[in-house]
Enzyme design. Structure first.
Site, PDB file in Angstrom:
ATOM      1  N   ASP A 170     -14.973  19.240  -8.099  1.00 33.84           N
ATOM      2  CA  ASP A 170     -13.846  19.149  -9.032  1.00 33.84           C
ATOM      3  C   ASP A 170     -14.348  19.434 -10.444  1.00 33.84           C
ATOM      4  O   ASP A 170     -15.411  18.955 -10.831  1.00 33.84           O
ATOM      5  CB  ASP A 170     -13.260  17.734  -8.947  1.00 33.84           C
ATOM      6  CG  ASP A 170     -12.091  17.540  -9.894  1.00 33.84           C
ATOM      7  OD1 ASP A 170     -11.479  18.556 -10.292  1.00 33.84           O
ATOM      8  OD2 ASP A 170     -11.787  16.383 -10.231  1.00 33.84           O
ATOM      9  N   ASN A 197     -12.011  19.299 -13.253  1.00 33.96           N
ATOM     10  CA  ASN A 197     -11.112  18.793 -14.302  1.00 33.96           C
ATOM     11  C   ASN A 197     -10.659  17.351 -14.093  1.00 33.96           C
ATOM     12  O   ASN A 197      -9.684  16.904 -14.697  1.00 33.96           O
ATOM     13  CB  ASN A 197      -9.890  19.717 -14.431  1.00 33.96           C
ATOM     14  CG  ASN A 197      -9.079  19.757 -13.145  1.00 33.96           C
ATOM     15  OD1 ASN A 197      -9.504  19.199 -12.118  1.00 33.96           O
ATOM     16  ND2 ASN A 197      -7.928  20.389 -13.174  1.00 33.96           N
ATOM     17  N   ASP A 211      -9.162  15.785 -11.693  1.00 35.76           N
ATOM     18  CA  ASP A 211      -7.951  15.387 -10.959  1.00 35.76           C
ATOM     19  C   ASP A 211      -8.262  14.954  -9.523  1.00 35.76           C
ATOM     20  O   ASP A 211      -7.361  14.668  -8.746  1.00 35.76           O
ATOM     21  CB  ASP A 211      -6.902  16.513 -10.979  1.00 35.76           C
ATOM     22  CG  ASP A 211      -7.356  17.740 -10.213  1.00 35.76           C
ATOM     23  OD1 ASP A 211      -8.494  17.748  -9.699  1.00 35.76           O
ATOM     24  OD2 ASP A 211      -6.572  18.711 -10.120  1.00 35.76           O
ATOM     25  N   ASP A 262     -11.898  22.648  -7.058  1.00 38.30           N
ATOM     26  CA  ASP A 262     -11.184  23.811  -7.577  1.00 38.30           C
ATOM     27  C   ASP A 262     -12.150  24.990  -7.736  1.00 38.30           C
ATOM     28  O   ASP A 262     -13.357  24.860  -7.529  1.00 38.30           O
ATOM     29  CB  ASP A 262     -10.496  23.455  -8.898  1.00 38.30           C
ATOM     30  CG  ASP A 262     -11.415  22.672  -9.815  1.00 38.30           C
ATOM     31  OD1 ASP A 262     -12.521  23.176 -10.082  1.00 38.30           O
ATOM     32  OD2 ASP A 262     -11.060  21.540 -10.241  1.00 38.30           O
ATOM     33  N   ASP A 302      -7.064  33.626  10.084  1.00 38.13           N
ATOM     34  CA  ASP A 302      -6.610  32.360  10.656  1.00 38.13           C
ATOM     35  C   ASP A 302      -5.748  32.614  11.893  1.00 38.13           C
ATOM     36  O   ASP A 302      -4.869  33.487  11.873  1.00 38.13           O
ATOM     37  CB  ASP A 302      -5.788  31.628   9.584  1.00 38.13           C
ATOM     38  CG  ASP A 302      -5.475  30.202   9.959  1.00 38.13           C
ATOM     39  OD1 ASP A 302      -6.419  29.425  10.120  1.00 38.13           O
ATOM     40  OD2 ASP A 302      -4.273  29.869  10.101  1.00 38.13           O
ATOM     41  N   GLU A 337     -10.575  33.939  13.815  1.00 34.85           N
ATOM     42  CA  GLU A 337     -10.516  32.670  14.525  1.00 34.85           C
ATOM     43  C   GLU A 337      -9.772  32.932  15.827  1.00 34.85           C
ATOM     44  O   GLU A 337      -8.579  33.230  15.805  1.00 34.85           O
ATOM     45  CB  GLU A 337      -9.754  31.614  13.708  1.00 34.85           C
ATOM     46  CG  GLU A 337      -9.684  30.297  14.439  1.00 34.85           C
ATOM     47  CD  GLU A 337      -8.626  29.317  13.914  1.00 34.85           C
ATOM     48  OE1 GLU A 337      -8.836  28.110  14.051  1.00 34.85           O
ATOM     49  OE2 GLU A 337      -7.586  29.765  13.405  1.00 34.85           O
TER      50      GLU A 337
END
Ligand code: GLC
Ligand code: CA
Length: 518
Positions: A20, A22, A24, A28, A199, A273
């Site tokens: 992270d 920032n 939160d 990110d 996916d 996948e």
């Protein structure tokens, strides 16, 4: 001819759980960029980023509301561009996820479909059907996340969702759908991506909408994460699912391959996948005019059993050769129990040495290099739709998604300055990157050493000779012999050990592996 992906080591990053930047509590893109030097120093060749696209995040970002934009929780398109740029500047390629089986119900197309009449163009981008009768869906298919695969809307029609009801399946017979994905593929390549992880690649073609599944309850049991280990049971169901692995899916990948190849020496690659059975069916996805790789989940979920592993690995080596492709190996990902929890931390180290010597490409899931176990948490912390759709009967996949411990003495271990979106275990001090870098015997240093020696001794030839196949499993590649002890006896060894999964003397204890120079 050697391609970069043939024997690449690819490091999977789950963006929400990596770093992270920032405060939160959620990882990110800027956070990832700030940790790329760590990733490079591991000795890997590429990263694969799980989705960071616009999403209501009902399924960890695999519910995409705009495939050509970045979700604000992860940053901006500019952050993505900078991430790619930094990766390339230090010699890492970047593979991004693409999710073509479904969109999020927040995607503008689905909102439009709900507002449009039956039979309209807007509905025809998804699978909307009338039911068998007013209260019965068009077929008895189950959602892979539990419950029926159909949800009814206000005017009585039903839409198909193989996963959560917030993930409506796309209709790949509609050329508009195909065109939109081709645009997405070009968009990310143009921004700097070097490849795609596709996916649910086996799920796109829905050719048998009116065929019921012969045993939906049995199938639903066989797909439970906690019984995936019962490979026989899972495989016997996988072979007969009417909504998987229809032949029509290959047409899509032949078209995609032309797009990838049109970028010439950028060498864009795609890894699929595919949950199918038998493994020979999976190799159809890597025919020379289709995709480049598929994940070999058989080994990821295999029991720690020498007979099973020998058969599974040697069959796979032979099968991919028929398509002139190379195999892949993985031990963990964001959907599975972490390997250190599944087979134990000692066996996990041994298996790492065993698969990192094999020909083909190896995938490492972030945290796997630390020997991290699956995280434990109370039900009130859980976020996986599997947990909710099964009314808590299945715990789901959050355990594999607990954020990375980087440094320090207590949670959140340098992952964030805020409250992590899933709790890190307070006793993970010995699993932090900082701690393991300083400990010569750590799992992290074992992986680093293995990746160095892999480059020195193994790459180049796809050839391998099995030397023992029972209890002790071993193979030779060039000058090196790789041995793993999967029996309950100590086994005497001779030769020059260049790497061992544990400190050993002149015997190989159960659940250990070594690389020997001959
Ligand atoms: C794949 C992803 C998984 C996701 C599912 C639906 O299996 O790996 O995380 O939930 O597809 O997109
Ligand atoms: Ca953040």
């Amino acid at each position: 001819m050697n391609k970069w992906w043939n024997e690449a080591v690819i490091y999977q990053i789950y963006p929400r759980s990596f770093q992270d930047s920032n405060g939160d509590g959620e990882g990110d893109l800027k956070g990832i960029t700030s940790r790329l030097d760590y990733v490079k120093a591991l000795g890997v060749d590429a990263i694969w980023l799980s989705p960071f696209y616009k999403t209501p995040n009902k399924d960890g970002g695999y519910d995409v509301a705009d495939p050509r934009d970045v979700d604000p929780r992860f940053g901006t398109l500019e952050d993505a561009r900078k991430l790619f740029e930094k990766a390339h500047s230090i010699g890492l390629r970047v593979v991004v996820d693409i999710v073509p089986n479904h969109f999020s119900s927040e995607h503008k197309w689905f909102k439009e479909a709900l507002k449009s009449p039956k039979g309209s163009e807007a509905r025809n981008r998804f699978h909307f059907y009338d039911g068998k009768d007013a209260n019965t869906p068009p077929n008895n298919w189950i959602s892979l996340f539990g419950g029926p695969a159909w949800t009814q809307i206000a005017d009585g029609q039903w839409y198909l969702h193989l996963f959560d009801s917030s993930q409506p399946d796309l209709n790949w017979d509609n050329p508009e759908v195909a065109e939109d994905f081709e645009e997405t593929i070009r968009f990310w390549i143009d921004l700097g991506a070097d490849g795609f992880r596709i996916d649910v690649a086996h799920g796109l073609a829905k050719e048998d909408i009116h065929v019921d599944h012969y045993d939906p309850q049995g199938l639903s049991d066989a797909l439970r994460l906690d019984v995936l280990m019962e490979v026989e049971k899972r495989n016997s169901y996988l072979a007969k699912i009417p909504f998987f692995d229809r032949d029509g899916v290959h047409e899509i990948y032949r078209k995609w391959r032309k797009i990838f190849d049109s970028y010439g020496d950028r060498e864009i690659m795609a890894v699929a996948e595919v949950w199918v059975h038998p493994p020979k069916r999976a190799t159809l996805y890597v025919r020379p005019d289709e995709l480049h790789q598929f994940f070999n989940f058989d080994v990821m979920n295999a029991p720690f059993d020498s007979e099973y592993l020998y058969k599974s690995i040697s069959d796979m080596l032979n099968l991919v050769k028929e398509q002139s492709a190379w195999p892949t190996w993985c031990l963990s990902n964001h959907d599975s129990e972490r390997v250190a929890s599944r087979i134990g931390s000692q066996a996990a180290r041994a298996m790492a040495l065993f698969v990192l010597g094999l020909p083909g490409s190896a995938y490492i899931y972030n945290g796997q290099e630390l020997g991290l176990p699956s995280g434990e948490m109370s039900d009130s912390d859980r976020q996986d739709p599997i947990f909710f759709r099964t009314n808590g009967k299945q715990k789901g996949r959050d355990g594999a998604r607990v954020p990375m411990p980087w440094s320090g003495e207590t949670s959140p271990f340098g992952f964030t300055n805020g409250k992590p979106w899933l709790p890190l275990q307070n006793d993970w001090k010995e699993f932090t990157v900082e701690h393991e870098l300083a400990d010569l015997n750590s799992s992290l240093n074992l992986y680093k050493r293995a990746l160095e020696l892999r480059k020195e001794y193994f790459l180049g030839s796809g050839e391998l000779t099995w030397t023992r196949t029972n209890g002790l499993l071993s193979y030779k590649r060039g000058k090196v012999e790789v041995l793993i002890n999967i029996s309950d006896q100590e086994i005497p060894i001779s030769g020059k050990v260049i790497l061992a999964s544990q400190t050993i003397a002149d015997v190989l204890p159960p659940a250990t592996a070594i690389w020997l120079l001959s």
